[in-house]
Design a protein around this motif. Sequence first.
Motif, PDB file in Angstrom:
ATOM      1  N   PRO A 182      21.282  37.759  51.691  1.00 60.20           N
ATOM      2  CA  PRO A 182      21.995  38.901  51.117  1.00 60.20           C
ATOM      3  C   PRO A 182      22.044  38.864  49.590  1.00 60.20           C
ATOM      4  CG  PRO A 182      23.520  37.406  52.215  1.00 60.20           C
ATOM      5  CD  PRO A 182      22.170  36.807  52.335  1.00 60.20           C
ATOM      6  N   GLY A 183      22.058  40.042  49.016  1.00 60.22           N
ATOM      7  CA  GLY A 183      22.253  40.159  47.576  1.00 60.22           C
ATOM      8  C   GLY A 183      23.671  40.612  47.310  1.00 60.22           C
ATOM      9  N   PRO A 184      24.029  40.893  46.051  1.00 53.66           N
ATOM     10  CA  PRO A 184      25.418  41.289  45.749  1.00 53.66           C
ATOM     11  C   PRO A 184      25.856  42.514  46.570  1.00 53.66           C
ATOM     12  CG  PRO A 184      24.160  40.982  43.742  1.00 53.66           C
ATOM     13  CD  PRO A 184      23.191  40.826  44.855  1.00 53.66           C
ATOM     14  N   GLU A 185      24.933  43.484  46.714  1.00 60.27           N
ATOM     15  CA  GLU A 185      25.306  44.683  47.472  1.00 60.27           C
ATOM     16  C   GLU A 185      24.406  44.963  48.664  1.00 60.27           C
ATOM     17  OE1 GLU A 185      26.188  48.113  44.957  1.00 60.27           O
ATOM     18  OE2 GLU A 185      26.619  46.645  43.379  1.00 60.27           O
ATOM     19  N   TYR A 186      23.121  44.665  48.499  1.00 60.85           N
ATOM     20  CA  TYR A 186      22.135  44.918  49.565  1.00 60.85           C
ATOM     21  C   TYR A 186      21.375  43.619  49.839  1.00 60.85           C
ATOM     22  CZ  TYR A 186      23.050  49.472  47.534  1.00 60.85           C
ATOM     23  OH  TYR A 186      23.660  50.572  47.035  1.00 60.85           O
ATOM     24  N   PRO A 187      20.542  43.607  50.890  1.00 58.49           N
ATOM     25  CA  PRO A 187      19.720  42.408  51.108  1.00 58.49           C
ATOM     26  C   PRO A 187      18.998  42.011  49.824  1.00 58.49           C
ATOM     27  CG  PRO A 187      19.501  43.863  52.970  1.00 58.49           C
ATOM     28  CD  PRO A 187      20.361  44.580  51.971  1.00 58.49           C
ATOM     29  N   GLY A 188      19.007  40.701  49.582  1.00 60.98           N
ATOM     30  CA  GLY A 188      18.486  40.238  48.291  1.00 60.98           C
ATOM     31  C   GLY A 188      17.145  39.548  48.396  1.00 60.98           C
ATOM     32  N   LYS A 189      16.902  38.714  47.417  1.00 59.61           N
ATOM     33  CA  LYS A 189      15.595  38.054  47.338  1.00 59.61           C
ATOM     34  C   LYS A 189      15.681  36.606  47.796  1.00 59.61           C
ATOM     35  CE  LYS A 189      13.552  40.895  43.817  1.00 59.61           C
ATOM     36  NZ  LYS A 189      13.083  40.985  42.446  1.00 59.61           N
ATOM     37  N   SER A 190      14.504  36.069  48.110  1.00 57.59           N
ATOM     38  CA  SER A 190      14.463  34.664  48.490  1.00 57.59           C
ATOM     39  C   SER A 190      13.440  33.929  47.641  1.00 57.59           C
ATOM     40  CB  SER A 190      14.107  34.529  49.973  1.00 57.59           C
ATOM     41  OG  SER A 190      14.157  33.172  50.353  1.00 57.59           O
ATOM     42  N   PHE A 191      13.377  32.636  47.847  1.00 55.60           N
ATOM     43  CA  PHE A 191      12.405  31.785  47.142  1.00 55.60           C
ATOM     44  C   PHE A 191      11.161  31.692  48.015  1.00 55.60           C
ATOM     45  CE2 PHE A 191      10.325  27.827  46.288  1.00 55.60           C
ATOM     46  CZ  PHE A 191      10.450  27.639  44.925  1.00 55.60           C
ATOM     47  N   VAL A 192      10.007  31.741  47.416  1.00 58.54           N
ATOM     48  CA  VAL A 192       8.786  31.538  48.202  1.00 58.54           C
ATOM     49  C   VAL A 192       7.868  30.537  47.510  1.00 58.54           C
ATOM     50  CG1 VAL A 192       7.633  33.587  47.217  1.00 58.54           C
ATOM     51  CG2 VAL A 192       6.847  32.674  49.379  1.00 58.54           C
ATOM     52  N   GLY A 193       7.304  29.687  48.317  1.00 59.73           N
ATOM     53  CA  GLY A 193       6.278  28.758  47.839  1.00 59.73           C
ATOM     54  C   GLY A 193       5.143  28.827  48.831  1.00 59.73           C
ATOM     55  N   GLY A 194       4.234  27.911  48.789  1.00 62.25           N
ATOM     56  CA  GLY A 194       3.175  27.953  49.794  1.00 62.25           C
ATOM     57  C   GLY A 194       2.020  27.030  49.512  1.00 62.25           C
ATOM     58  N   GLU A 195       1.052  27.103  50.418  1.00 62.42           N
ATOM     59  CA  GLU A 195      -0.140  26.258  50.328  1.00 62.42           C
ATOM     60  C   GLU A 195      -1.278  27.106  49.769  1.00 62.42           C
ATOM     61  OE1 GLU A 195       0.832  23.314  51.487  1.00 62.42           O
ATOM     62  OE2 GLU A 195       2.658  24.330  52.129  1.00 62.42           O
ATOM     63  N   TYR A 196      -1.938  26.574  48.780  1.00 59.19           N
ATOM     64  CA  TYR A 196      -3.047  27.285  48.139  1.00 59.19           C
ATOM     65  C   TYR A 196      -4.307  26.420  48.187  1.00 59.19           C
ATOM     66  CZ  TYR A 196       0.057  30.895  46.387  1.00 59.19           C
ATOM     67  OH  TYR A 196       0.931  31.948  46.313  1.00 59.19           O
ATOM     68  N   LEU A 197      -5.451  27.079  48.121  1.00 64.58           N
ATOM     69  CA  LEU A 197      -6.712  26.340  48.117  1.00 64.58           C
ATOM     70  C   LEU A 197      -7.420  26.599  46.789  1.00 64.58           C
ATOM     71  CD1 LEU A 197      -7.671  27.206  51.779  1.00 64.58           C
ATOM     72  CD2 LEU A 197      -7.029  24.949  50.950  1.00 64.58           C
ATOM     73  N   ALA A 198      -7.765  25.508  46.116  1.00 61.77           N
ATOM     74  CA  ALA A 198      -8.407  25.634  44.802  1.00 61.77           C
ATOM     75  C   ALA A 198      -9.705  24.847  44.788  1.00 61.77           C
ATOM     76  CB  ALA A 198      -7.463  25.120  43.724  1.00 61.77           C
ATOM     77  N   VAL A 199     -10.570  25.199  43.851  1.00 61.91           N
ATOM     78  CA  VAL A 199     -11.880  24.548  43.743  1.00 61.91           C
ATOM     79  C   VAL A 199     -11.924  23.758  42.438  1.00 61.91           C
ATOM     80  CG1 VAL A 199     -14.371  24.966  43.584  1.00 61.91           C
ATOM     81  CG2 VAL A 199     -12.951  26.429  45.022  1.00 61.91           C
ATOM     82  N   SER A 200     -12.385  22.539  42.531  1.00 61.52           N
ATOM     83  CA  SER A 200     -12.475  21.709  41.333  1.00 61.52           C
ATOM     84  C   SER A 200     -13.483  22.309  40.359  1.00 61.52           C
ATOM     85  CB  SER A 200     -12.923  20.297  41.728  1.00 61.52           C
ATOM     86  OG  SER A 200     -13.344  19.597  40.584  1.00 61.52           O
ATOM     87  N   SER A 201     -13.125  22.279  39.063  1.00 66.68           N
ATOM     88  CA  SER A 201     -14.042  22.864  38.080  1.00 66.68           C
ATOM     89  C   SER A 201     -15.316  22.034  37.939  1.00 66.68           C
ATOM     90  CB  SER A 201     -13.337  23.017  36.735  1.00 66.68           C
ATOM     91  OG  SER A 201     -12.791  21.797  36.362  1.00 66.68           O
ATOM     92  N   LYS A 202     -15.277  20.790  38.447  1.00 70.92           N
ATOM     93  CA  LYS A 202     -16.484  19.952  38.349  1.00 70.92           C
ATOM     94  C   LYS A 202     -17.288  19.957  39.643  1.00 70.92           C
ATOM     95  CE  LYS A 202     -14.742  16.984  34.748  1.00 70.92           C
ATOM     96  NZ  LYS A 202     -13.757  15.945  34.554  1.00 70.92           N
ATOM     97  N   SER A 203     -16.847  20.737  40.612  1.00 71.51           N
ATOM     98  CA  SER A 203     -17.566  20.751  41.892  1.00 71.51           C
ATOM     99  C   SER A 203     -18.956  21.353  41.717  1.00 71.51           C
ATOM    100  CB  SER A 203     -16.768  21.566  42.915  1.00 71.51           C
ATOM    101  OG  SER A 203     -17.604  21.869  44.005  1.00 71.51           O
ATOM    102  N   PRO A 204     -19.970  20.682  42.249  1.00 72.53           N
ATOM    103  CA  PRO A 204     -21.314  21.258  42.159  1.00 72.53           C
ATOM    104  C   PRO A 204     -21.540  22.342  43.223  1.00 72.53           C
ATOM    105  CG  PRO A 204     -21.391  19.092  43.190  1.00 72.53           C
ATOM    106  CD  PRO A 204     -19.960  19.352  42.874  1.00 72.53           C
TER     107      PRO A 204
END
Lengths: 409, 286
Positions: free
Chosen positions: A282-304
């Motif tokens: 809940p927010g002060p008057e209406y439904p509010g915001k939440s925290f979000v995180g997550g799993e991401y996939l990245a590529v190494s800049s040195k990857s051939p």
Amino acid sequence: MKSISISFAILALLLLLQCGGGKTDGVVIEWWQFWTDPAIKPTIEKMIADYEAANPGVKINITDLTWANGHEKIVIAFSSGTAPDIVELGSDWIWEFASTGQIAPITDEVVKDTSLFHGWTPATLDSQIYAFPWILGTRVLFVNNALSTRAGLKDKYVPANWEQMKLLCYKIDSLGEDIYGFGANAAEKHTLYKKFLPFYWSTGGRIISEDGKYAVISSDRCYQALKFYKELSDSCGMIDTQRRLEDAFLAGKVGVIISGDWLLKRIKRGNINIDFVTSLIPGPEYPGKSFVGGEYLAVSSKSPHQREAIRFIKYLTSKENQILFCKTNYSANPSHKEAALDPFFKDDPNLMTFVSQLRLSEFPPPDPQWVYIEDIIETMLEEILFKNAPMVETLYEARNKIQKLIDSK
Amino acid sequence: MKRQILAGNFLASPWIVTFLAFWLFPLFYSFFLGFTDFRLMRPDYNWVGWENYINLFRDKAFIEALINTFIFVIGTIPFTTVIALILALLVEKKIPGQALFRSGYFVPSITSMVVIALVFTNLYSRDGYLFLLAKMLGMHPPENGFLLSSKTALLSIMAMDIWMSVGYYMLIFLAGLKAIPEELYEAASVAGASGRQKFLHITLPLLNPVTVFVIVINSIKSFQVFTEIYVMTKGKYGTSSAVYFIYESGLNRFEFGYASAAAYLLFVIIAIFSILQLGLMQRKHY
């Protein structure tokens, strides 16, 4: 002497074997990931096997990491030039690796897909995309329905604003000495701020101004959110670590807690008999915001093999694979927007709460110095919540520290 | 002979290489890093001279961690030493179940610190046995458990550490007691000395080198307190220690330069403390 000669011979043989071994035709992609749970690992292995079968000449080597020391291992691997081609990153780590040039910008390859996925904020730095969102994780409100009905509230009652949440927590808290209204987090690293920030964000507050130049946490909005959170924590809160709060919630000792989809999974897998409902924070008057995180996939800049790596990432994060992953792992937040429309989510009201909350969730501000900012916010919260430090002064102190960090860039 | 030397060196080479690569090199390299602003993943770094050391003394978190470490050292060593000595005197006597007591007291010191820390985290929590016991005895334990209060968290970790360590030092004292010649006690008995007099004038003075050893070893170990803090509180509620601070700076924020400076500062403190202890306690030799 004979023994020395034998030792040398064995050593030489081993070296020869080492030089000759590991030679494979085609492309070998090294992938470091965190999903070690026996419930999900076979699914990941099957996805890899299917991919390899469909792409002859491509081999995916998977290495498991743990959350206890995975971050250290990744940092050391990047520093020593031994990073894998693909690495799974927590959402708040991406800026650190992107700002130091360790992971490759993949904007051109993924720009067409951005409208199909949630969660690009933490993957973006200086208008460049550095990682692909995979499985996200937001937090929602869990309400013990048995306790709330015992407290005189209607069946499946969920609070829509702060006043209703306060009422619900107070009523449950007055059920008995061993029953608490609200599960308030103790000074637990990387956890406490995630429970407070939703209330602050729900007021429309920010930590850093939109242009990234100013710390704006010492606002009236933050003061209001702190006042509300402290009131709950002090007057009807069980203060404990996240895991123990969840234990207490499942044991019927706490009426309301904020938690993630892992709690749903725990209830389902453990066949725990508990009458509960989930709702938007809940927010002060209406439904509010939440925290979000997550799993991401990245590529190494040195990857051939950057192109092949991105192809594999796109395969892993495809709608079908995300649905399969979420079904197996009972995860609630696929990053693929269309995946969230699957009946698996739509038919489960609790999973749908997560899907809805995701649209009303925020990531921490994208800043390579977030690790320090997080520390400052947690210290501020500890001072105010557990040492009763004066709110206004402590807020200003935190603001000044964050501003100093911004100025030092 | 030359061949033998060559063979010896060859066989010792795995250890020598390991020693050079993983002990000696990091030791000197981290000393060098302490004068730089080196951070992992950032290839460029600058020579900053004494800046890291100066900043450490201005860093509230480091000073707090250092104070906590001193409280830990000063608070645990006297208790550990005295209790270990008392236990050694008790288990030295030929009593029924003597071996059982000896092993019983020693078992905690060979158990994994992580396991013990996890068990005690539960015991200290709001529904843990120690918490409930304190309540039953009419005490007023902190509402959220011993580890979630700045007043009791560090003390609770210290108490656990004493419980865990006494068995090991008891064994060292026991070895010291066995080395005292029986004739001295016999002669004292003939001269009419009481048990208290024998303890004060024979046992304690002859145990002096062992006591010094116990205190110095325990001090070094206590200055490096880390695992229990990492497992039980992650440095929260006023429990951060010097080594925990080094871990946070080095392996959480990857500020290797700053963390190296803190590590060398701790090294100097431990060295001074150990030299002082040796100097103060080894004045008399028997």
